[in-house]
Scaffold this motif. Sequence first.
Motif, PDB file in Angstrom:
ATOM      1  N   LEU A  29       0.808  -1.214   0.000  1.00 10.82           N
ATOM      2  CA  LEU A  29       0.000   0.000   0.000  1.00 10.82           C
ATOM      3  C   LEU A  29       0.841   1.264   0.000  1.00 10.82           C
ATOM      4  N   GLU A  30       2.090   1.184   0.438  1.00  8.26           N
ATOM      5  CA  GLU A  30       2.987   2.346   0.456  1.00  8.26           C
ATOM      6  C   GLU A  30       4.308   1.962  -0.203  1.00  8.26           C
ATOM      7  N   PRO A  31       4.292   1.800  -1.528  1.00 12.69           N
ATOM      8  CA  PRO A  31       5.488   1.303  -2.227  1.00 12.69           C
ATOM      9  C   PRO A  31       6.713   2.196  -2.102  1.00 12.69           C
ATOM     10  N   VAL A  32       6.503   3.499  -1.949  1.00 17.06           N
ATOM     11  CA  VAL A  32       7.650   4.404  -1.813  1.00 17.06           C
ATOM     12  C   VAL A  32       8.452   4.070  -0.559  1.00 17.06           C
ATOM     13  N   SER A  33       7.772   3.573   0.468  1.00 21.35           N
ATOM     14  CA  SER A  33       8.458   3.233   1.715  1.00 21.35           C
ATOM     15  C   SER A  33       9.374   2.030   1.556  1.00 21.35           C
ATOM     16  N   LYS A  34       9.202   1.277   0.469  1.00 23.45           N
ATOM     17  CA  LYS A  34      10.022   0.084   0.238  1.00 23.45           C
ATOM     18  C   LYS A  34      11.248   0.381  -0.617  1.00 23.45           C
ATOM     19  N   HIS A  35      11.452   1.638  -0.936  1.00 25.45           N
ATOM     20  CA  HIS A  35      12.614   2.049  -1.725  1.00 25.45           C
ATOM     21  C   HIS A  35      13.889   1.497  -1.092  1.00 25.45           C
ATOM     22  N   GLY A  47       4.335  -6.698  -9.438  1.00 22.28           N
ATOM     23  CA  GLY A  47       3.477  -6.261 -10.529  1.00 22.28           C
ATOM     24  C   GLY A  47       2.829  -4.927 -10.225  1.00 22.28           C
ATOM     25  N   ILE A  48       2.853  -4.026 -11.187  1.00 23.18           N
ATOM     26  CA  ILE A  48       2.234  -2.709 -11.049  1.00 23.18           C
ATOM     27  C   ILE A  48       1.015  -2.630 -11.952  1.00 23.18           C
ATOM     28  N   GLU A  49      -0.104  -2.208 -11.387  1.00 26.96           N
ATOM     29  CA  GLU A  49      -1.328  -2.007 -12.165  1.00 26.96           C
ATOM     30  C   GLU A  49      -2.029  -0.764 -11.617  1.00 26.96           C
ATOM     31  N   VAL A  50      -2.294   0.205 -12.491  1.00 26.11           N
ATOM     32  CA  VAL A  50      -2.844   1.478 -12.056  1.00 26.11           C
ATOM     33  C   VAL A  50      -4.354   1.424 -11.821  1.00 26.11           C
ATOM     34  N   VAL A  51      -5.062   0.529 -12.508  1.00 26.73           N
ATOM     35  CA  VAL A  51      -6.520   0.499 -12.422  1.00 26.73           C
ATOM     36  C   VAL A  51      -6.950  -0.366 -11.229  1.00 26.73           C
ATOM     37  N   LYS A  52      -7.563   0.267 -10.262  1.00 27.58           N
ATOM     38  CA  LYS A  52      -7.916  -0.418  -9.021  1.00 27.58           C
ATOM     39  C   LYS A  52      -8.923  -1.538  -9.242  1.00 27.58           C
ATOM     40  N   SER A  53      -9.885  -1.303 -10.145  1.00 28.72           N
ATOM     41  CA  SER A  53     -10.912  -2.318 -10.387  1.00 28.72           C
ATOM     42  C   SER A  53     -10.371  -3.526 -11.134  1.00 28.72           C
ATOM     43  N   ILE A  54      -9.144  -3.408 -11.661  1.00 28.07           N
ATOM     44  CA  ILE A  54      -8.504  -4.538 -12.336  1.00 28.07           C
ATOM     45  C   ILE A  54      -7.546  -5.257 -11.397  1.00 28.07           C
ATOM     46  N   ILE A  55      -6.806  -4.514 -10.597  1.00 27.19           N
ATOM     47  CA  ILE A  55      -5.804  -5.143  -9.745  1.00 27.19           C
ATOM     48  C   ILE A  55      -6.436  -6.042  -8.685  1.00 27.19           C
ATOM     49  N   VAL A  56      -7.690  -5.783  -8.336  1.00 24.87           N
ATOM     50  CA  VAL A  56      -8.348  -6.666  -7.361  1.00 24.87           C
ATOM     51  C   VAL A  56      -8.454  -8.088  -7.918  1.00 24.87           C
ATOM     52  N   SER A  57      -8.603  -8.198  -9.242  1.00 20.11           N
ATOM     53  CA  SER A  57      -8.639  -9.524  -9.861  1.00 20.11           C
ATOM     54  C   SER A  57      -7.276 -10.196  -9.782  1.00 20.11           C
ATOM     55  N   ILE A  90       1.351  -3.718  -6.732  1.00 25.31           N
ATOM     56  CA  ILE A  90       1.314  -2.290  -6.439  1.00 25.31           C
ATOM     57  C   ILE A  90       0.208  -1.653  -7.271  1.00 25.31           C
ATOM     58  N   ASN A  91      -0.663  -0.879  -6.616  1.00 28.13           N
ATOM     59  CA  ASN A  91      -1.726  -0.151  -7.314  1.00 28.13           C
ATOM     60  C   ASN A  91      -1.303   1.315  -7.450  1.00 28.13           C
ATOM     61  N   GLU A  92      -0.445   1.562  -8.436  1.00 32.55           N
ATOM     62  CA  GLU A  92       0.091   2.911  -8.660  1.00 32.55           C
ATOM     63  C   GLU A  92       0.308   3.145 -10.138  1.00 32.55           C
ATOM     64  N   ASP A  93       0.449   4.414 -10.502  1.00 38.02           N
ATOM     65  CA  ASP A  93       0.870   4.795 -11.843  1.00 38.02           C
ATOM     66  C   ASP A  93       2.389   4.660 -11.921  1.00 38.02           C
ATOM     67  N   ALA A  94       2.878   4.022 -12.964  1.00 34.15           N
ATOM     68  CA  ALA A  94       4.322   3.786 -13.093  1.00 34.15           C
ATOM     69  C   ALA A  94       5.023   4.955 -13.774  1.00 34.15           C
ATOM     70  N   LYS A  95       4.576   6.176 -13.506  1.00 38.01           N
ATOM     71  CA  LYS A  95       5.155   7.327 -14.201  1.00 38.01           C
ATOM     72  C   LYS A  95       6.588   7.608 -13.785  1.00 38.01           C
ATOM     73  N   ASP A  96       6.965   7.287 -12.537  1.00 35.25           N
ATOM     74  CA  ASP A  96       8.372   7.410 -12.143  1.00 35.25           C
ATOM     75  C   ASP A  96       8.722   6.267 -11.200  1.00 35.25           C
ATOM     76  N   LEU A  97       9.273   5.217 -11.761  1.00 33.11           N
ATOM     77  CA  LEU A  97       9.607   4.013 -10.998  1.00 33.11           C
ATOM     78  C   LEU A  97      10.705   4.269  -9.984  1.00 33.11           C
ATOM     79  N   ARG A  98      11.497   5.333 -10.196  1.00 32.58           N
ATOM     80  CA  ARG A  98      12.608   5.619  -9.298  1.00 32.58           C
ATOM     81  C   ARG A  98      12.143   6.070  -7.926  1.00 32.58           C
ATOM     82  N   GLU A  99      10.864   6.411  -7.815  1.00 29.39           N
ATOM     83  CA  GLU A  99      10.309   6.746  -6.505  1.00 29.39           C
ATOM     84  C   GLU A  99      10.055   5.493  -5.671  1.00 29.39           C
ATOM     85  N   MET A 100       9.863   4.371  -6.359  1.00 29.72           N
ATOM     86  CA  MET A 100       9.525   3.128  -5.664  1.00 29.72           C
ATOM     87  C   MET A 100      10.678   2.138  -5.598  1.00 29.72           C
TER      88      MET A 100
END
Length: 212
Positions: A22-28, A67-77, A93-103
Motif C-alpha cells: 500500500l505504500e510502495p515508496v516506503s520500500k525504496h 506487478g504494477i497495475e494502475v486500475v484499481k478495479s482490475i488489480i483486485v482480480s 502495487i496499485n500505482e501509476d508507473a510514471k516514475d519508478l525511481r520513486e519506488m
Amino acid sequence: MRTRHKPWADDYLKENKHIVELEPVSKHKRWKDNFSEAQPIHLEIGTGKGQFICGMAKQYPNVNFVGIEVVKSIIVSAVQKVKDEDVNNVKLINEDAKDLREMFSENEIDHIYLNFSDPWPKNRHEKRRLTYSTFLEQYKTILKENGKVTLKTDNQSLFEYSLVSFSNFGMVLEEVTLDLHEIEDSTNVMTEYEEKFSAKGQPIYRCVARFV
C-alpha cells in the motif's frame, strides 16, 4: 470495454496488504525485505488481472515478482489470482508507473516485462509509450547491470517503434520474434490479452533488449 467500478476495491486491497504493497515508496531500497526469500526481483508493468505474473511465479519459484497495475478495479482480480494460485513470491502495487525511481532504487530490479502496453498511437502521445526514452532512462536506473526488458505486444507499430527506441538508446536486442506462437516456446507464459489475440490468429511480437 470499460471495467466496472468496484466500490469495495479499497477495502479489499487493505484486507490483502500481505499481497498488495500500500505504500510502495516506503520500500525504496528494501524490496528484498518484502519477500520471504532473498531472490532476484522481476517487475511487470501493467499486470492486468494477474495471469502472467502468477504463471511466471509458479514457473520460476526462485524469482520474486512485483506487478504494477494502475486500475484499481482490475488489480483486485490480480490479488484474487495470487490467492487462488497460492504463490508467495508475488507482490502487487496499485500505482501509476510514471516514475519508478520513486519506488525502486538503483540496481534493485533484474528484469522488466512490458506486456501488451497501451500503444498510444497518436504522435502527440509518444512520450506516454512505455518504450519512450524517458521510461528507458528509468528502467536503466532501477535495473542491475546488463538488466533486460522483455516486450510482448500484438501492435506492430508499437513493436517497430520500440525496436528503434531500444536501439537508439544503445540497448542490445537479444531477441526479435515476429510471431511468438510460431516458434512454440514452451516457457512462454501467456497474458489474458495474448490468449485473446492469438486465438484470433493475430501474430504476437516479442523482443528482449539489454542495457549495456
